[in-house]
Design an enzyme around this catalytic site. Structure first.
Site, mmCIF file in Angstrom:
data_model
loop_
_atom_site.group_PDB
_atom_site.id
_atom_site.type_symbol
_atom_site.label_atom_id
_atom_site.label_comp_id
_atom_site.label_asym_id
_atom_site.label_seq_id
_atom_site.Cartn_x
_atom_site.Cartn_y
_atom_site.Cartn_z
ATOM 1 C CB ILE A 163 -6.303 3.230 5.181
ATOM 2 C CG1 ILE A 163 -5.803 4.461 4.429
ATOM 3 C CG2 ILE A 163 -5.878 1.954 4.448
ATOM 4 C CD1 ILE A 163 -4.288 4.543 4.354
ATOM 5 N NE ARG A 214 -14.028 -0.850 7.348
ATOM 6 C CZ ARG A 214 -13.902 -0.517 8.618
ATOM 7 N NH1 ARG A 214 -12.802 -0.836 9.284
ATOM 8 N NH2 ARG A 214 -14.864 0.118 9.264
ATOM 9 N N GLY A 260 -10.588 -0.139 0.913
ATOM 10 C CA GLY A 260 -9.645 0.874 0.425
ATOM 11 C C GLY A 260 -9.558 2.093 1.319
ATOM 12 C CG HIS A 306 -17.914 4.750 4.603
ATOM 13 N ND1 HIS A 306 -16.683 5.354 4.478
ATOM 14 C CD2 HIS A 306 -17.655 3.426 4.832
ATOM 15 C CE1 HIS A 306 -15.731 4.454 4.623
ATOM 16 N NE2 HIS A 306 -16.295 3.287 4.849
ATOM 17 N N GLY A 310 -9.387 -2.816 10.873
ATOM 18 C CA GLY A 310 -9.775 -1.572 11.517
ATOM 19 C C GLY A 310 -11.000 -1.716 12.392
ATOM 20 C CB ALA A 360 -13.149 6.989 3.347
ATOM 21 C CB CYS A 407 -10.221 4.603 13.375
ATOM 22 S SG CYS A 407 -10.872 4.888 11.717
#
Length: 240
Positions: free
Chosen positions: A163, A87, A175, A94, A89, A177, A193
């Site tokens: 995102i 992804r 997607g 999580h 980023g 969070a 991030c």
């Protein structure tokens, strides 16, 4: 200064008439590697016209994930596994108390525009937060959704939702969070991030003083999704 993503027309992300997106919620926590394998397979099936689009809501056991821009130094304290992903980023966390929504849509049938798609996801989050009287905001130089924290000082802001997306054959996966009630101390082990400015932290709905549950967020999130992307239909869980 107006955020350029705020000026994008997002109405074109509503799917074709009669095209309801599967909406699935997993009650038990899902291993990240298993979720990633499921998304890869589902995205390929959607691209081939063999499966409907899907939004999958879940929680993960504690894990750190690294996107394509992640750096080794972004992980300060390896208290949980770090999983590389494809992804966009950098490094994020999580875990329990965080509502993850994996969004698998055929953008070729909707709007093949990655920047506008990210803005549409931000809009979905902003509308979700609005249901709890929380004002989420975009930032030009920081993807995700932020809340102002004047209680911490002038110019302070906290990220409440992240995102990260990937596309294959114009089908999206990964997607968003939204932090509902995660253990925020786990974000201290990373550079979330890639943001190093001490004025910018991480928060959650419960941290903001709202007694909100995952179920509450799920209801608001579904309404917000439908207002941006179109109709959904309930889907039974499958083993990831």
């Amino acid at each position: 200064m107006v955020n350029s993503r705020e000026t994008l027309d997002l109405t074109t992300f509503v799917g074709p008439a009669g095209n309801a997106v599967d909406w699935r919620i997993s009650d038990s926590r899902v291993d990240y590697a298993a979720a990633l394998a499921f998304m890869e397979a589902r995205a390929a099936a959607i691209a081939a016209g063999e499966a409907p689009e899907l939004v999958w809501l879940l929680e993960h056991p504690p894990v750190y994930t690294s996107g394509t821009s992640g750096k080794p130094e972004d992980l300060r304290d390896p208290r949980f596994p770090l999983v590389p992903t494809g992804r966009g980023g950098q490094v994020t966390y999580h875990g329990p108390g965080q509502r993850v929504a994996y969004v698998m849509l055929d953008l070729k049938r909707r709007r093949p525009d990655v920047r506008a798609y990210v803005a549409a996801l931000e809009e979905m989050i902003i509308r979700t937060l609005d249901a709890f009287n929380v004002r989420g905001e975009r930032r030009e130089d920081r993807v995700g959704v932020w809340v102002r924290r004047p209680d911490k000082g002038e110019g302070y802001e906290d990220k409440i939702a992240a995102i990260g997306v990937r596309l294959k054959r114009w089908v999206s996966f990964h997607g968003i969070a939204i932090n509902v009630e995660p253990d925020l101390t786990h974000f201290q082990a990373i550079v979330p991030c890639g943001v190093t400015d001490p004025r910018y932290g991480v928060t959650s709905l419960v941290d903001l003083g709202l007694p909100v549950t995952l179920t509450d967020v799920d209801l608001a999130l579904r309404q917000a999704f439908e207002s941006v992307f179109g109709a959904t239909r309930a889907s039974l869980p499958e083993t990831a």
